[in-house]
Design a protein around this motif. Sequence first.
Motif, mmCIF file in Angstrom:
data_model
loop_
_atom_site.group_PDB
_atom_site.id
_atom_site.type_symbol
_atom_site.label_atom_id
_atom_site.label_comp_id
_atom_site.label_asym_id
_atom_site.label_seq_id
_atom_site.Cartn_x
_atom_site.Cartn_y
_atom_site.Cartn_z
ATOM 1 N N ASN A 1 -22.244 15.460 -37.825
ATOM 2 C CA ASN A 1 -22.445 15.107 -36.421
ATOM 3 C C ASN A 1 -21.783 16.151 -35.524
ATOM 4 O O ASN A 1 -20.680 16.631 -35.823
ATOM 5 C CB ASN A 1 -21.838 13.723 -36.106
ATOM 6 N N ALA A 2 -22.460 16.468 -34.423
ATOM 7 C CA ALA A 2 -21.898 17.427 -33.472
ATOM 8 C C ALA A 2 -20.714 16.803 -32.749
ATOM 9 O O ALA A 2 -20.733 15.629 -32.387
ATOM 10 C CB ALA A 2 -22.959 17.858 -32.465
ATOM 11 N N ILE A 3 -19.681 17.607 -32.542
ATOM 12 C CA ILE A 3 -18.488 17.161 -31.829
ATOM 13 C C ILE A 3 -18.063 18.273 -30.875
ATOM 14 O O ILE A 3 -18.138 19.459 -31.208
ATOM 15 C CB ILE A 3 -17.348 16.801 -32.814
ATOM 16 N N LYS A 4 -17.663 17.892 -29.670
ATOM 17 C CA LYS A 4 -17.240 18.865 -28.666
ATOM 18 C C LYS A 4 -15.720 18.904 -28.581
ATOM 19 O O LYS A 4 -15.070 17.856 -28.527
ATOM 20 C CB LYS A 4 -17.841 18.501 -27.304
ATOM 21 N N LEU A 5 -15.188 20.114 -28.561
ATOM 22 C CA LEU A 5 -13.743 20.307 -28.435
ATOM 23 C C LEU A 5 -13.430 20.549 -26.960
ATOM 24 O O LEU A 5 -13.791 21.579 -26.402
ATOM 25 C CB LEU A 5 -13.297 21.491 -29.291
ATOM 26 N N LEU A 6 -12.776 19.586 -26.336
ATOM 27 C CA LEU A 6 -12.605 19.619 -24.885
ATOM 28 C C LEU A 6 -11.404 20.435 -24.429
ATOM 29 O O LEU A 6 -11.478 21.180 -23.453
ATOM 30 C CB LEU A 6 -12.493 18.190 -24.342
ATOM 31 N N GLU A 7 -10.273 20.275 -25.103
ATOM 32 C CA GLU A 7 -9.056 20.974 -24.673
ATOM 33 C C GLU A 7 -8.399 21.672 -25.861
ATOM 34 O O GLU A 7 -7.951 21.018 -26.802
ATOM 35 C CB GLU A 7 -8.072 19.995 -24.021
ATOM 36 N N LEU A 8 -8.347 22.995 -25.776
ATOM 37 C CA LEU A 8 -7.719 23.800 -26.820
ATOM 38 C C LEU A 8 -6.358 24.302 -26.346
ATOM 39 O O LEU A 8 -6.178 24.603 -25.164
ATOM 40 C CB LEU A 8 -8.600 24.998 -27.190
ATOM 41 N N VAL A 9 -5.422 24.380 -27.270
ATOM 42 C CA VAL A 9 -4.081 24.883 -26.957
ATOM 43 C C VAL A 9 -3.635 25.817 -28.071
ATOM 44 O O VAL A 9 -4.076 25.692 -29.218
ATOM 45 C CB VAL A 9 -3.056 23.739 -26.789
ATOM 46 N N GLU A 10 -2.777 26.746 -27.712
ATOM 47 C CA GLU A 10 -2.207 27.629 -28.729
ATOM 48 C C GLU A 10 -1.179 26.872 -29.552
ATOM 49 O O GLU A 10 -0.492 25.969 -29.048
ATOM 50 C CB GLU A 10 -1.583 28.862 -28.060
ATOM 51 N N VAL A 11 -1.052 27.250 -30.812
ATOM 52 C CA VAL A 11 -0.150 26.562 -31.732
ATOM 53 C C VAL A 11 1.208 27.243 -31.723
ATOM 54 O O VAL A 11 1.308 28.456 -31.936
ATOM 55 C CB VAL A 11 -0.736 26.549 -33.157
ATOM 56 N N ASN A 12 2.251 26.460 -31.465
ATOM 57 C CA ASN A 12 3.619 26.973 -31.461
ATOM 58 C C ASN A 12 4.006 27.458 -32.848
ATOM 59 O O ASN A 12 3.655 26.849 -33.858
ATOM 60 C CB ASN A 12 4.579 25.872 -30.989
ATOM 61 N N SER A 13 4.737 28.562 -32.893
ATOM 62 C CA SER A 13 5.122 29.148 -34.191
ATOM 63 C C SER A 13 5.971 28.195 -35.032
ATOM 64 O O SER A 13 5.910 28.223 -36.267
ATOM 65 C CB SER A 13 5.887 30.462 -33.966
ATOM 66 N N SER A 14 6.745 27.327 -34.378
ATOM 67 C CA SER A 14 7.579 26.385 -35.127
ATOM 68 C C SER A 14 6.726 25.373 -35.885
ATOM 69 O O SER A 14 7.117 24.891 -36.954
ATOM 70 C CB SER A 14 8.531 25.650 -34.173
ATOM 71 N N ILE A 15 5.552 25.061 -35.346
ATOM 72 C CA ILE A 15 4.652 24.126 -36.024
ATOM 73 C C ILE A 15 4.100 24.741 -37.301
ATOM 74 O O ILE A 15 3.934 24.065 -38.324
ATOM 75 C CB ILE A 15 3.496 23.719 -35.083
#
Length: 324
Positions: A215-229
């Motif tokens: 199923n198609a899914i839309k990605l609404l809000e993208l964020v950069e991943v913190n290096s600690s994660i």
Amino acid sequence: MRVLVRRCWGSRPAGGGPDARQIPQWRALAGLGASPGGEDGRGVRVREKPPWRVLFFGTDQFAREALRALHAASGILNVHPSCLPRWRGPAPIIHTVLHGDTVTGVTIMQIRPKRFDVGPILKQETVPVPPKSTAKELEAVLSRLGANMLISVLKNLPESLSNGRQQPTEGVTHAPKISAGTSCIKWEEQTSEQIFRLYRAIGNIIPLQTLWMDNAIKLLELVEVNSSILTDPKLTGQPVIPGSVIYHKQSQILLVCCKDGWIGVRSVMFKKMLTATDFYNGYLHPWYQKDSRARPSQCRFQTLTLPTKKKQENKIVAMQQYIK
């Protein structure tokens, strides 16, 4: 944005004699005839100067005769938001962000028949592209710059026209229209930087799309991943492939693996708008995957391939034949 520059008044007499009152040419072009302040105007006071000096247009409803009349004088100017000849075409700002350009600008140029963005350059200024700016943010910067440049050109139009220079033959790139297919993320091919550029370039116009459980899914809000994660043992200890989705509880984001790393997703559109936590509870939680008939390889984001226009037309024809 297309700009017609025309001095819409001339020295055409209203009557036959040399002392006859002149009709402003803009009134003649508009089909208004003599000023309504004359014999047939019942003494109404009107503005004798033209109501426009610069005419903006962008639709086919504009009369061809008016275009020819306006073009015959000073021609048509184009305010183009790039440093031509780079990014000729209808989507220069989007491609500036999409390709990670560090410098852009605005070009005031003359339009040539049948081909856009190839005419002489009257004025060109460059500006740095703000780091991590979206196409919408960059558009605001270039709009202000372009408006000031256009005013400058119009104030000295004869001189600007005489000092126009031809565009270089080197460095030509094209900025075609963006289609829905552009928004489909290719997890195996695109790096995290490329995905973020795509998001900043078209995210406010077309949400990025991918495939989840067919199923198609839309990605609404993208964020950069913190290096600690990224150093979290729970993350590093799991086997992953491009498209793998992991929920990070502390930051409440979905971590999605791409070609060279990870991107973060805060919200998606899947039947309805869902936060990362909502998506995890409904679709990623172990009990769901255990009870689901889906294979483990399917429990990840995959590249969405939209049907081409030709395939859509063939499908419609096949349906029509089936109905018959």
